[in-house]
Each structure stands twice: as C-alpha cells, then as structure tokens.
Design a protein around this motif. Sequence first.
Motif, PDB file in Angstrom:
ATOM      1  N   ALA A  20      -3.077  -0.436  -8.015  1.00  0.00           N
ATOM      2  CA  ALA A  20      -4.005   0.473  -7.220  1.00  0.00           C
ATOM      3  C   ALA A  20      -5.402   0.421  -7.876  1.00  0.00           C
ATOM      4  CB  ALA A  20      -3.750   1.806  -7.271  1.00  0.00           C
ATOM      5  N   ARG A  29       0.845  -1.178   0.117  1.00  0.00           N
ATOM      6  CA  ARG A  29       0.064   0.136   0.003  1.00  0.00           C
ATOM      7  C   ARG A  29       0.820   1.239  -0.172  1.00  0.00           C
ATOM      8  NH1 ARG A  29      -4.908   1.963   0.654  1.00  0.00           N
ATOM      9  NH2 ARG A  29      -4.992   3.814   1.931  1.00  0.00           N
ATOM     10  N   GLU A  30       1.828   1.199   0.739  1.00  0.00           N
ATOM     11  CA  GLU A  30       2.776   2.518   0.915  1.00  0.00           C
ATOM     12  C   GLU A  30       3.373   2.644  -0.672  1.00  0.00           C
ATOM     13  OE1 GLU A  30       3.043   4.530   3.283  1.00  0.00           O
ATOM     14  OE2 GLU A  30       1.548   3.392   4.047  1.00  0.00           O
ATOM     15  N   SER A  79      -0.136   2.437 -10.476  1.00  0.00           N
ATOM     16  CA  SER A  79      -1.373   3.137 -10.402  1.00  0.00           C
ATOM     17  C   SER A  79      -2.581   2.449 -11.036  1.00  0.00           C
ATOM     18  CB  SER A  79      -1.243   4.548 -10.633  1.00  0.00           C
ATOM     19  OG  SER A  79      -0.842   4.925 -12.011  1.00  0.00           O
ATOM     20  N   VAL A 129       0.417   6.490  -7.071  1.00  0.00           N
ATOM     21  CA  VAL A 129      -0.648   7.538  -7.175  1.00  0.00           C
ATOM     22  C   VAL A 129       0.026   9.034  -7.087  1.00  0.00           C
ATOM     23  CG1 VAL A 129      -2.657   8.485  -6.074  1.00  0.00           C
ATOM     24  CG2 VAL A 129      -2.333   6.267  -6.399  1.00  0.00           C
ATOM     25  N   GLU A 130       1.012   9.379  -6.444  1.00  0.00           N
ATOM     26  CA  GLU A 130       1.718  10.585  -6.361  1.00  0.00           C
ATOM     27  C   GLU A 130       2.382  10.887  -7.769  1.00  0.00           C
ATOM     28  OE1 GLU A 130       2.929  10.650  -1.606  1.00  0.00           O
ATOM     29  OE2 GLU A 130       4.421  10.385  -3.207  1.00  0.00           O
ATOM     30  N   GLN A 158      -9.117   7.337  -5.679  1.00  0.00           N
ATOM     31  CA  GLN A 158      -8.097   8.625  -5.940  1.00  0.00           C
ATOM     32  C   GLN A 158      -7.719   8.420  -7.433  1.00  0.00           C
ATOM     33  OE1 GLN A 158      -4.856   9.137  -3.344  1.00  0.00           O
ATOM     34  NE2 GLN A 158      -5.701   8.287  -1.556  1.00  0.00           N
ATOM     35  N   LEU A 184      -7.500   3.593  -3.169  1.00  0.00           N
ATOM     36  CA  LEU A 184      -6.698   4.216  -4.260  1.00  0.00           C
ATOM     37  C   LEU A 184      -7.115   4.105  -5.345  1.00  0.00           C
ATOM     38  CD1 LEU A 184      -3.381   2.479  -2.574  1.00  0.00           C
ATOM     39  CD2 LEU A 184      -4.349   4.880  -2.042  1.00  0.00           C
ATOM     40  N   ILE A 242       0.807   4.122  -2.786  1.00  0.00           N
ATOM     41  CA  ILE A 242       0.688   5.653  -2.660  1.00  0.00           C
ATOM     42  C   ILE A 242       1.427   6.363  -3.328  1.00  0.00           C
ATOM     43  CG2 ILE A 242       0.674   7.573  -0.807  1.00  0.00           C
ATOM     44  CD1 ILE A 242      -0.519   5.072   1.098  1.00  0.00           C
ATOM     45  N   ARG A 243       2.913   6.076  -3.619  1.00  0.00           N
ATOM     46  CA  ARG A 243       3.986   6.803  -4.229  1.00  0.00           C
ATOM     47  C   ARG A 243       3.423   6.473  -5.544  1.00  0.00           C
ATOM     48  NH1 ARG A 243       6.581  10.747  -5.542  1.00  0.00           N
ATOM     49  NH2 ARG A 243       8.481  10.422  -6.684  1.00  0.00           N
TER      50      ARG A 243
END
Length: 162
Positions: A106, A10-11, A84, A17-18, A150, A147, A14-15
């Motif tokens: 994601a 998950r961590e 992503s 998605v960034e 997002q 995610l 998140i990157r």
Amino acid sequence: MSTEVTPTDREFLIRCVELAQQAIDLGDEPFGSLLVNEAGEVLFEDHNRVSGGDATQHPEFAIARWAAENLSPTERAVATVYTSGEHCPMCSAAHAWVGLGRIVFASSSAQLSAWLTEWGVPAAPVAALPINAIAPTIEVAGPVDDLAEQMRKLQSLRFTTG
C-alpha cells in the motif's frame, strides 16, 4: 520488476491496512500483511509485534518463516504477499530466500522514509531500500495513493504526538 495493482489486490491491501490499525491499537508500529495462495485464499495474516523489544518481529518476516515451514517450493512461488508497507531489507531478503512470489504494498519505503524525516523521527539502523534493490527478480506492485494516505495517518499516530 513492477506490475499493476488489480481490484483484487486492492481488497487484500485494505485488510492489511486494517491489520496495521490493529497493531496501533495494541501499541505497536502500524504494519499488517497477508499471505494469499494462487486460489485467492488467505493462508496467514499478522501485524507488527516489535513493541516487545524484538525488532525482527515484522509480519512479512513471520510470513516467510511460516511459508518455509508449511508450503512446498511450488506453492510459495505462486503465493502473493500483501502488505501495508513495502518490505524492509530484512523482510525482502527473507521473502527471496524462501522463494515467495509477488509482493503488493500500500505504501512504499520511500514514502515512509519521507514521512519519518518530516516528523523528525531518527533514522532506522537499516537503510530503507526498495524490494528490488534487495531481491531484483521479485515481482512487485505498489504503492496505492489513497491507501498510502491511510498509512501515513496510521504512521503519524505512532510517530507523532498529534
């Protein structure tokens, strides 16, 4: 072959998605990906670069090329690609041909297809197929509900006017 998404996965997602947000900020399609080795170190990261006119400039494809040039077959097999959005058929094939390991995403291809249809975006020239339809032995995990939501918002920024 599907597995669960771990807190560590998950961590990394998140990157991704960034990175997808960075792609949007640069006027490109929102996709971001990481290549992580067995020790949990990020070896390579990138985002979509298709806005220049080359539709093959996906980060997952760039990862496959980089890995083929920079990692041994053993290192590739134990690496994980985080992304992503689920790999397209081109990227799934490249991933399999270079012998990369697990893929964690994601949002799925099915989700993206449904969103684009909802928004009236014309179909892509290549069918949106799940990774395992192209590369049946690759271990995959995803999507991740929050995610994916997002990613829906980022895709909406790219493909709708509001």
